[in-house]
Scaffold this motif. Structure first.
Motif, short mmCIF file in Angstrom:
data_model
loop_
_atom_site.label_atom_id
_atom_site.label_comp_id
_atom_site.label_asym_id
_atom_site.label_seq_id
_atom_site.Cartn_x
_atom_site.Cartn_y
_atom_site.Cartn_z
N ASP A 1 3.06 21.81 6.63
CA ASP A 1 2.09 20.87 7.19
C ASP A 1 1.77 21.27 8.63
O ASP A 1 2.65 21.52 9.44
CB ASP A 1 2.69 19.46 7.17
CG ASP A 1 1.62 18.42 7.40
OD1 ASP A 1 1.04 18.44 8.49
OD2 ASP A 1 1.39 17.60 6.51
N HIS B 1 6.02 8.80 7.41
CA HIS B 1 4.98 8.07 8.13
C HIS B 1 5.45 6.76 8.75
O HIS B 1 4.77 6.21 9.62
CB HIS B 1 3.78 7.87 7.20
CG HIS B 1 3.16 9.17 6.77
ND1 HIS B 1 2.59 10.05 7.66
CD2 HIS B 1 3.08 9.76 5.54
CE1 HIS B 1 2.16 11.11 7.01
NE2 HIS B 1 2.45 10.97 5.73
N GLN C 1 -1.21 6.32 2.59
CA GLN C 1 -2.57 6.76 2.92
C GLN C 1 -2.64 7.56 4.22
O GLN C 1 -3.67 8.16 4.50
CB GLN C 1 -3.50 5.55 2.98
CG GLN C 1 -3.85 5.00 1.60
CD GLN C 1 -5.03 4.05 1.64
OE1 GLN C 1 -4.91 2.94 2.17
NE2 GLN C 1 -6.16 4.47 1.10
N GLN C 2 -1.57 7.57 4.99
CA GLN C 2 -1.53 8.41 6.18
C GLN C 2 -1.27 9.87 5.84
O GLN C 2 -1.43 10.74 6.70
CB GLN C 2 -0.44 7.90 7.14
CG GLN C 2 -0.73 6.55 7.75
CD GLN C 2 0.36 6.10 8.70
OE1 GLN C 2 0.91 6.88 9.46
NE2 GLN C 2 0.69 4.81 8.65
N GLU C 3 -0.86 10.13 4.61
CA GLU C 3 -0.59 11.50 4.18
C GLU C 3 -1.90 12.23 3.97
O GLU C 3 -2.68 11.91 3.07
CB GLU C 3 0.24 11.50 2.90
CG GLU C 3 0.52 12.87 2.33
CD GLU C 3 1.33 13.75 3.26
OE1 GLU C 3 1.08 14.97 3.29
OE2 GLU C 3 2.23 13.23 3.97
N GLY C 4 -2.16 13.22 4.80
CA GLY C 4 -3.42 13.95 4.73
C GLY C 4 -3.65 14.63 3.40
O GLY C 4 -4.80 14.80 2.97
N GLN C 5 -2.59 15.03 2.72
CA GLN C 5 -2.73 15.71 1.44
C GLN C 5 -3.36 14.81 0.39
O GLN C 5 -3.92 15.29 -0.60
CB GLN C 5 -1.35 16.17 0.96
CG GLN C 5 -0.65 17.14 1.88
CD GLN C 5 -1.29 18.50 1.92
OE1 GLN C 5 -1.93 18.92 0.95
NE2 GLN C 5 -1.15 19.21 3.03
N ARG D 1 -5.82 12.50 0.93
CA ARG D 1 -7.03 11.89 1.49
C ARG D 1 -8.09 11.61 0.44
O ARG D 1 -8.94 10.74 0.63
CB ARG D 1 -7.61 12.78 2.59
CG ARG D 1 -8.10 14.14 2.13
CD ARG D 1 -8.72 14.95 3.27
NE ARG D 1 -7.76 15.22 4.30
CZ ARG D 1 -6.98 16.30 4.32
NH1 ARG D 1 -7.04 17.19 3.31
NH2 ARG D 1 -6.14 16.51 5.31
N ASP D 2 -8.07 12.34 -0.67
CA ASP D 2 -9.09 12.15 -1.70
C ASP D 2 -8.73 11.06 -2.70
O ASP D 2 -9.51 10.80 -3.63
CB ASP D 2 -9.33 13.47 -2.45
CG ASP D 2 -9.95 14.53 -1.55
OD1 ASP D 2 -10.66 14.16 -0.59
OD2 ASP D 2 -9.73 15.73 -1.80
N TYR D 3 -7.60 10.42 -2.51
CA TYR D 3 -7.16 9.37 -3.43
C TYR D 3 -7.53 8.01 -2.89
O TYR D 3 -7.20 7.67 -1.75
CB TYR D 3 -5.65 9.45 -3.66
CG TYR D 3 -5.25 10.56 -4.60
CD1 TYR D 3 -4.93 10.29 -5.92
CD2 TYR D 3 -5.20 11.89 -4.16
CE1 TYR D 3 -4.56 11.32 -6.79
CE2 TYR D 3 -4.85 12.92 -5.00
CZ TYR D 3 -4.53 12.63 -6.33
OH TYR D 3 -4.18 13.64 -7.17
N GLU D 4 -8.18 7.21 -3.72
CA GLU D 4 -8.52 5.85 -3.32
C GLU D 4 -7.27 4.97 -3.32
O GLU D 4 -6.32 5.21 -4.06
CB GLU D 4 -9.56 5.28 -4.29
CG GLU D 4 -10.88 6.04 -4.27
CD GLU D 4 -11.85 5.57 -5.34
OE1 GLU D 4 -11.47 4.67 -6.12
OE2 GLU D 4 -12.97 6.11 -5.41
N ARG D 5 -7.30 3.94 -2.50
CA ARG D 5 -6.14 3.06 -2.37
C ARG D 5 -5.75 2.44 -3.71
O ARG D 5 -4.56 2.34 -4.03
CB ARG D 5 -6.44 1.96 -1.34
CG ARG D 5 -5.22 1.08 -1.00
CD ARG D 5 -5.61 0.05 0.05
NE ARG D 5 -4.49 -0.80 0.45
CZ ARG D 5 -3.66 -0.56 1.45
NH1 ARG D 5 -3.80 0.54 2.17
NH2 ARG D 5 -2.68 -1.41 1.74
#
Length: 383
Positions: A41, A76, A287-291, A293-297
């Motif tokens: 990372d 996180h 959701q703080q995990e940048g990997q 980012r494309d996943y909706e909550r």
């Protein structure tokens, strides 16, 4: 399941299934189409090998495997900083797309702490080159996280028996592969197992290139829930096939830095407490995990907290840490997975010795947290 299970149908053995069993490719020690390298990372100073500073640990983790998400909560929420002794720190968080990559890096002493699925966990602790200990489980489910079979949306395939004679995409050497072989055997069907990486599988499902695929979360949920491109067909719960993730440490870390090892386990226990009792905070942290980012909550929520329609009574995730306190988890990690890899596959040279399963530091962490924390560290997290 015993031989009386009616799902065995005609009782035919699948020749392709048997070939796949023999060629499990070192049970996630060496992968076929799915051999994927790890990366470091960028928020941390990457490229360091374990031991460059013996008090700055390298942590290998899998953001794309839900059962290892306690590592994301630790990271996180800053639980590593909270619980590691002052002179210790995380030198780097290293992303891997397969647990085998983490296990191999631990064997070569490039990683100190690892979060891996059940198959690479057993492979790692059975190796004879570097002593590696299983300290806890990072996650556990009744086949709801790694043991999942999907079909394209609006597929005519409605049950496992409909797969007879068809092709199924699966990443060889994984917990998914083991589960799928069990399902094939119990159903008595003949299928063509195609070795594909997880992202290739969901792409092929979305484009209708294969009639079925098997894999793990969260990639499956993204395809089925977020993109409406797939439907769950069956899960490990239909075959009493559980799945898990292990928390590994180099034995040298446990022996030479026992307070740090115990501190990490305290962080793991608090992460599980957060995940089991505060879903919104858990999702905020993940959701703080940048990997991811494309996943909706709502996709992230589903893979942790919403049961799958095909098994509506089966909980999605069980936030266990002490595998010795959970019969099914202990049986999976000490009996079922090792016996499969050793007796059935011949992939590992021996069953991992009992001393590679180390729970004393976890028990010490639990005992201390019972006095220190304003929450109770449970062996079995309540939902």
């Amino acid at each position: 399941m015993d031989g009386s299970d009616t799902r065995r149908g005609t009782g035919r053995s699948s020749e392709k299934g048997r070939i796949s069993r023999r060629n499990l490719l070192q049970a996630s020690g060496a992968l076929g189409a799915s051999a994927l390298a790890g990366c470091t990372d960028s928020e941390y100073f990457g490229g360091a090998a374990a031991g460059f500073d013996e008090k700055a640990f390298i942590v290998g983790y899998q953001p794309f495997y839900t059962e290892s998400w306690s590592s994301l909560v630790i990271r996180h929420a800053g639980l590593d900083e909270k619980y590691l002794p002052d002179e210790y720190s995380v030198g780097a968080w290293e992303v891997a797309l397969q647990g085998a990559v983490i296990g191999n890096k631990m064997i070569s002493e490039q990683t100190d702490i690892g979060y891996t699925g059940d198959m690479p966990t057993i492979t790692a602790i059975a190796n004879e080159e570097t002593l590696i200990d299983m300290m806890a489980i990072a996650g556990f489910s009744n086949g709801q996280q790694c043991n999942l079979c999907i079909v394209p949306a609006d597929s005519s395939i409605k049950e496992a028996g409909d797969l007879d004679g068809g092709e199924i995409g699966v990443t060889t050497g994984t917990c998914t592969h083991r589960f799928l072989l069990q399902a094939i055997q119990e159903e008595g069907i003949d299928v063509d197992l195609s070795d594909q990486g997880m992202q290739t599988i969901v792409t092929n499902i979305r484009e209708g290139n294969i009639p079925a695929g098997a894999g793990w979360e969260p990639s499956i949920a993204r395809s089925a829930i977020q993109e409406n491109a797939a439907e769950y067909l069956f899960t490990g719960a239909d075959y009493e096939a559980n799945d898990a993730a292990g928390l590994l440490m180099l034995d040298s870390m446990v022996e030479n830095h026992p307070e740090a090892a115990k501190g990490w386990l305290k962080a793991e226990l608090e992460a599980k407490h957060i995940m089991a009792t505060d879903s919104e905070r858990t999702l905020d942290l993940i959701q703080q995990e940048g990997q991811l980012r494309d996943y909706e909550r709502e996709t992230l929520r589903a893979v942790l907290y919403k049961n799958i329609d095909v098994n509506p009574e089966v909980e999605r995730m069980l936030f266990y840490t002490d595998y010795e306190a959970v019969d099914a988890a202990e049986r999976l990690m000490k009996e079922e997975a090792p016996e499969f890899l050793y007796e059935d596959q011949g992939v590992i040279s021996h069953i991992p010795p009992e001393e590679r399963y180390r729970t004393e530091p976890l028990q010490a962490a639990i005992d201390e947290l019972e006095d220190e924390a304003d929450w109770e560290p449970l062996r079995e997290a309540e939902r």
